[in-house]
Scaffold this active site. Sequence first.
Site, PDB file in Angstrom:
ATOM      1  N   LYS A  53      77.515  52.619  71.376  1.00 28.10           N
ATOM      2  CA  LYS A  53      76.387  51.684  71.501  1.00 28.10           C
ATOM      3  C   LYS A  53      75.243  52.303  72.307  1.00 28.10           C
ATOM      4  CE  LYS A  53      79.503  47.844  70.849  1.00 28.10           C
ATOM      5  NZ  LYS A  53      80.349  46.781  71.385  1.00 28.10           N
ATOM      6  N   GLN A  97      81.294  43.917  77.000  1.00 30.56           N
ATOM      7  CA  GLN A  97      82.326  44.479  76.132  1.00 30.56           C
ATOM      8  C   GLN A  97      83.661  43.754  76.385  1.00 30.56           C
ATOM      9  OE1 GLN A  97      81.777  46.960  73.764  1.00 30.56           O
ATOM     10  NE2 GLN A  97      83.856  46.484  73.120  1.00 30.56           N
ATOM     11  N   ASP A 120      75.263  39.587  71.221  1.00 28.75           N
ATOM     12  CA  ASP A 120      76.519  39.480  70.468  1.00 28.75           C
ATOM     13  C   ASP A 120      76.600  38.135  69.736  1.00 28.75           C
ATOM     14  OD1 ASP A 120      78.227  41.634  70.280  1.00 28.75           O
ATOM     15  OD2 ASP A 120      78.986  41.404  72.338  1.00 28.75           O
TER      16      ASP A 120
END
Length: 296
Positions: A53, A97, A120
């Site tokens: 990422k 994460q 997200d």
Amino acid sequence: MPASILDGNKIASEIRSEVAAEVKALSAAGMRPGLAVVLVGRNPASEVYVRGKVKSSEEVGIYSEKHTPSEDVTTLELLDLIADLNRRDEIDGILIQLPLPPQVDSKKVLRAVDPAKDVDGFHPMNVGFLSTQRPGLVPCTPAGIMELLERSKIKTAGQEAVVVGRSDIVGKPMAMLLLNANATVTVGHSKTRDLPGVCRRADILVAAIGRAGMNRVTDPREFARLYAGNAKREETFRSKGSVLVGDVHSEVAEVAGAITPVPGGVGPLTIAMLMSNTVKAAKMRRGSRVAELSRV
Ligand code: NDP
């Protein structure tokens, strides 16, 4: 006719170049999009994802920073970190994460992220926006699958779509996106009766069950049918005598019109959509400033 292969790498790279152009324009106007990634502890798989990422952010010109609290971090400490990231104007996207360690209240932490920076798309407010068809941030993997369908000119309206899996991260948002795109959607899961029968009905089948369903193709004829002309696969097949394929049985390629390969299907799109979501978040949050930019 054998299924055509949907090339996730190619579509992801198209998306990345579009995002890079937008990042360039925003940066020139002093609004370089920024992404903060929070990685707790030292889970090797998570470290690999986060590295991907951060690297991808650099490639498209997005500013990125990594926060790495230790494994024994408390919920309160994470909430403090998120509050700080929420406040900072140069941070447009915040990604936590997963998984978080067991002592941390994951739901509370995810809910603390400002919905406008929730790249997200996990915050209940964004979930609500998606289900009521309002503009918001959509989870990256299902958003990537929609891009794959649209850019491959696969029609969704009126089609029977079957999504297998009902997680908050993949299955449910996928079902909602397909419904919003006018498909007739069925969601299968571990309690579904006659799942094979349900899957057979599908014009579009999205398998997201989180089980290692990977198969190894060893028959040269089958290999040739699936991957003829794919130099990288041919090299793997020559050297190892087999290649890996995804959750869905390779014989699906006999009846499907198109299929995503593993790897090189949905995987690359997830990170491309994270980049795209970061730019979208920047544009939405800095809305009036971006509107001024397009007037000049
Ligand atoms: P979860 O484990 O959270 O959810 C799995 C879902 O599949 C559940 O709804 C479960 O049903 C259902 N399921 C499990 N086994 C079966 C079965 N045998 N038959 C029918 N249904 C079953 O997984 P995720 O949603 O997080 O991930 C799904 C997949 O997507 C994984 O393969 C993952 O690797 C992939 N993924 C890929 C990403 C990428 O970047 N390409 C990113 C995220 C995920 P129930 O609810 O009844 O338990």
